[in-house]
Design a protein around this motif. Structure first.
Motif, PDB file in Angstrom:
ATOM      1  N   GLU A  53       0.829  -1.203   0.000  1.00 35.80           N
ATOM      2  CA  GLU A  53       0.000   0.000   0.000  1.00 35.80           C
ATOM      3  C   GLU A  53       0.866   1.256   0.000  1.00 35.80           C
ATOM      4  O   GLU A  53       0.621   2.200  -0.765  1.00 35.80           O
ATOM      5  CB  GLU A  53      -0.912  -0.003   1.220  1.00 35.80           C
ATOM      6  CG  GLU A  53      -1.856   1.202   1.280  1.00 35.80           C
ATOM      7  CD  GLU A  53      -2.699   1.213   2.544  1.00 35.80           C
ATOM      8  OE1 GLU A  53      -3.809   1.782   2.515  1.00 35.80           O
ATOM      9  OE2 GLU A  53      -2.237   0.657   3.575  1.00 35.80           O
ATOM     10  N   ARG A  54       1.906   1.268   0.826  1.00 35.99           N
ATOM     11  CA  ARG A  54       2.805   2.424   0.887  1.00 35.99           C
ATOM     12  C   ARG A  54       3.505   2.640  -0.448  1.00 35.99           C
ATOM     13  O   ARG A  54       3.652   3.785  -0.912  1.00 35.99           O
ATOM     14  CB  ARG A  54       3.817   2.220   2.012  1.00 35.99           C
ATOM     15  CG  ARG A  54       4.735   3.403   2.249  1.00 35.99           C
ATOM     16  CD  ARG A  54       5.625   3.143   3.452  1.00 35.99           C
ATOM     17  NE  ARG A  54       4.828   3.096   4.677  1.00 35.99           N
ATOM     18  CZ  ARG A  54       4.516   4.180   5.371  1.00 35.99           C
ATOM     19  NH1 ARG A  54       4.903   5.380   4.978  1.00 35.99           N
ATOM     20  NH2 ARG A  54       3.801   4.067   6.485  1.00 35.99           N
ATOM     21  N   ALA A  55       3.945   1.554  -1.097  1.00 40.24           N
ATOM     22  CA  ALA A  55       4.648   1.674  -2.371  1.00 40.24           C
ATOM     23  C   ALA A  55       3.720   2.211  -3.462  1.00 40.24           C
ATOM     24  O   ALA A  55       4.117   3.054  -4.283  1.00 40.24           O
ATOM     25  CB  ALA A  55       5.225   0.320  -2.774  1.00 40.24           C
ATOM     26  N   VAL A  56       2.478   1.730  -3.498  1.00 40.36           N
ATOM     27  CA  VAL A  56       1.523   2.189  -4.516  1.00 40.36           C
ATOM     28  C   VAL A  56       1.226   3.676  -4.350  1.00 40.36           C
ATOM     29  O   VAL A  56       1.207   4.450  -5.325  1.00 40.36           O
ATOM     30  CB  VAL A  56       0.227   1.365  -4.424  1.00 40.36           C
ATOM     31  CG1 VAL A  56      -0.878   2.014  -5.277  1.00 40.36           C
ATOM     32  CG2 VAL A  56       0.467  -0.060  -4.882  1.00 40.36           C
ATOM     33  N   LEU A  57       0.992   4.119  -3.133  1.00 36.13           N
ATOM     34  CA  LEU A  57       0.688   5.534  -2.891  1.00 36.13           C
ATOM     35  C   LEU A  57       1.894   6.410  -3.199  1.00 36.13           C
ATOM     36  O   LEU A  57       1.746   7.541  -3.688  1.00 36.13           O
ATOM     37  CB  LEU A  57       0.236   5.737  -1.443  1.00 36.13           C
ATOM     38  CG  LEU A  57      -1.046   4.991  -1.041  1.00 36.13           C
ATOM     39  CD1 LEU A  57      -1.384   5.272   0.414  1.00 36.13           C
ATOM     40  CD2 LEU A  57      -2.212   5.403  -1.939  1.00 36.13           C
ATOM     41  N   THR A  58       3.107   5.891  -2.902  1.00 30.42           N
ATOM     42  CA  THR A  58       4.318   6.648  -3.212  1.00 30.42           C
ATOM     43  C   THR A  58       4.457   6.839  -4.719  1.00 30.42           C
ATOM     44  O   THR A  58       4.848   7.916  -5.198  1.00 30.42           O
ATOM     45  CB  THR A  58       5.555   5.930  -2.651  1.00 30.42           C
ATOM     46  OG1 THR A  58       5.422   5.795  -1.235  1.00 30.42           O
ATOM     47  CG2 THR A  58       6.825   6.726  -2.965  1.00 30.42           C
ATOM     48  N   GLU A  59       4.130   5.794  -5.491  1.00 33.34           N
ATOM     49  CA  GLU A  59       4.218   5.898  -6.955  1.00 33.34           C
ATOM     50  C   GLU A  59       3.204   6.894  -7.510  1.00 33.34           C
ATOM     51  O   GLU A  59       3.473   7.558  -8.520  1.00 33.34           O
ATOM     52  CB  GLU A  59       3.990   4.524  -7.575  1.00 33.34           C
ATOM     53  CG  GLU A  59       5.135   3.547  -7.362  1.00 33.34           C
ATOM     54  CD  GLU A  59       4.851   2.178  -7.959  1.00 33.34           C
ATOM     55  OE1 GLU A  59       3.725   2.001  -8.485  1.00 33.34           O
ATOM     56  OE2 GLU A  59       5.733   1.312  -7.910  1.00 33.34           O
ATOM     57  N   LEU A  60       2.044   7.005  -6.853  1.00 29.39           N
ATOM     58  CA  LEU A  60       1.050   7.972  -7.324  1.00 29.39           C
ATOM     59  C   LEU A  60       1.517   9.413  -7.135  1.00 29.39           C
ATOM     60  O   LEU A  60       1.092  10.314  -7.862  1.00 29.39           O
ATOM     61  CB  LEU A  60      -0.278   7.768  -6.579  1.00 29.39           C
ATOM     62  CG  LEU A  60      -1.097   6.552  -7.000  1.00 29.39           C
ATOM     63  CD1 LEU A  60      -2.319   6.414  -6.105  1.00 29.39           C
ATOM     64  CD2 LEU A  60      -1.516   6.661  -8.460  1.00 29.39           C
ATOM     65  N   GLY A  61       2.386   9.662  -6.168  1.00 30.21           N
ATOM     66  CA  GLY A  61       2.960  10.988  -5.983  1.00 30.21           C
ATOM     67  C   GLY A  61       2.121  11.901  -5.107  1.00 30.21           C
ATOM     68  O   GLY A  61       1.137  11.477  -4.480  1.00 30.21           O
ATOM     69  N   ASP A  62       2.524  13.157  -5.070  1.00 33.46           N
ATOM     70  CA  ASP A  62       1.870  14.164  -4.241  1.00 33.46           C
ATOM     71  C   ASP A  62       0.386  14.239  -4.585  1.00 33.46           C
ATOM     72  O   ASP A  62       0.022  14.422  -5.751  1.00 33.46           O
ATOM     73  CB  ASP A  62       2.531  15.520  -4.495  1.00 33.46           C
ATOM     74  CG  ASP A  62       2.097  16.573  -3.489  1.00 33.46           C
ATOM     75  OD1 ASP A  62       0.894  16.630  -3.175  1.00 33.46           O
ATOM     76  OD2 ASP A  62       2.959  17.342  -3.038  1.00 33.46           O
ATOM     77  N   PRO A  63      -0.514  14.119  -3.594  1.00 32.25           N
ATOM     78  CA  PRO A  63      -1.955  14.194  -3.892  1.00 32.25           C
ATOM     79  C   PRO A  63      -2.370  15.541  -4.481  1.00 32.25           C
ATOM     80  O   PRO A  63      -3.329  15.609  -5.251  1.00 32.25           O
ATOM     81  CB  PRO A  63      -2.615  13.944  -2.533  1.00 32.25           C
ATOM     82  CG  PRO A  63      -1.552  14.210  -1.518  1.00 32.25           C
ATOM     83  CD  PRO A  63      -0.257  13.839  -2.168  1.00 32.25           C
TER      84      PRO A  63
END
Length: 330
Positions: A53-63
């Protein structure tokens, strides 16, 4: 028991909070589905769920950046669409506006019989102020355009080169007219309301207050007509004979009354002249003695202003017809 907010929920909330309310539900559903799919793909390969989950959100970048993508909102003041046009216009204005402002300040300081040091200091200050204002207002205008004018759907091709050049020239001319006329109108209103010269703490207009309301209103109407002309040139894409005729009429409509008022002594506020005679009597006497053969210092300044005004008007008329001739040849 209190509920624990997951990283995914925090991320989605941070993303959609700056979006319009009408699109928040759709974006939330899309993000929940895409994040869940990406996390599931990683966990199927043996990765722990928390780290996945952390890796996926990191790849999405700044909200905030992701929200800007959803809203099609630029994260820059001026993007590549308008940067070159802004840069060319800004350089052009830097050659014209500070010089005009410096000339006006120099004349005002001469009329006040200021010393050379005071005159130079005032010129330096006004040049810095003009450059800062030019930078601020031109960037502001183009930043607004960046966010309000839609992106053209058609892709650029080499066949668009001639039309593209003409449009950009008309665009720069229109923006330049907007900024110049806005500064001129602001100077007129400032002189009337706040005053560039203050006597005993009170504003002392340089222009004759008796010209209000009809004379100055007519001038402001002419300035609006000049703005409408610049917009018309931009909309047409080039100068035409009717537009050149309108430009000539507007120039003459400005020059004739302006020169008449200047030569007959009705343009400058008599109280301002009395202020000069009272506060700078000795300097005025010396200046008049030095310019006695030319009719006195006020006559010299009037002549300079008249020549400069006539020169600007003639140049404006010739420039319009030259551009028209070039457009007809093209």
């Amino acid at each position: 028991m209190p509920t624990t907010t997951t990283l995914t929920e925090k991320y989605i909330s941070a993303t959609i909070r700056s979006l319009p309310a009408t699109s928040q539900a759709d974006v939330r559903a899309e993000l929940e589905a895409s994040i869940a799919d990406a996390v599931e793909a990683r966990t199927d390969q043996g990765e722990p769920r928390d780290s996945a989950e952390r890796a996926v959100l990191t790849e999405l970048g700044d909200p905030g950046a992701l929200a800007a993508d959803y809203a099609d909102r630029p994260l820059h003041l001026i993007g590549p669409r308008y940067f070159l046009v802004w840069w060319r216009l800004f350089k052009l204005l830097l050659w014209i506006v500070p010089a005009c402002a410096a000339f006006g300040v120099a004349i005002a300081k001469i009329l006040e019989f200021a010393t050379i040091g005071e005159t130079i200091g005032a010129i330096v200050v006004v040049i810095i102020q003009v450059i800062v204002n030019l930078g601020f207002w031109t960037v502001l205008v183009f930043a607004i355009l960046e966010r309000t004018v839609p992106v053209p759907e058609a892709q650029w091709t080499v066949d668009q080169l001639p039309e593209h050049y003409e449009t950009r020239a008309g665009w720069s001319e229109m923006i330049g007219s907007v900024i110049f006329l806005a500064l001129a109108a602001a100077a007129i209103l400032w002189d009337a309301l706040r005053g560039f010269v203050r006597a005993d703490g009170e504003a002392l207009p340089i222009l004759n207050p008796e010209l209000w309301p009809w004379g100055m209103t007519a001038l402001l109407v002419l300035m609006m007509a000049e703005l409408a002309l610049a917009i018309a040139v931009y909309r047409v894409g080039r100068w035409t004979v009717p537009l050149a005729v309108v430009n000539t009429v507007l120039a003459v409509a400005f020059a004739v009354p302006a020169l008449y008022l200047l030569i007959t002594g009705q343009l400058v506020n008599p109280e301002f002249l009395n202020y000069l005679a009272t506060e700078h009597g000795e300097e005025l006497a010396m200046a008049n003695a030095g310019a006695a053969e030319q009719g006195g210092v006020f006559r010299v300044v009037t002549t300079v202003f008249a020549v400069v005004t006539a020169g600007i008007v003639v140049w404006d008329i010739i420039d319009g017809w030259v551009k028209t001739a070039r457009a007809r040849r093209a």
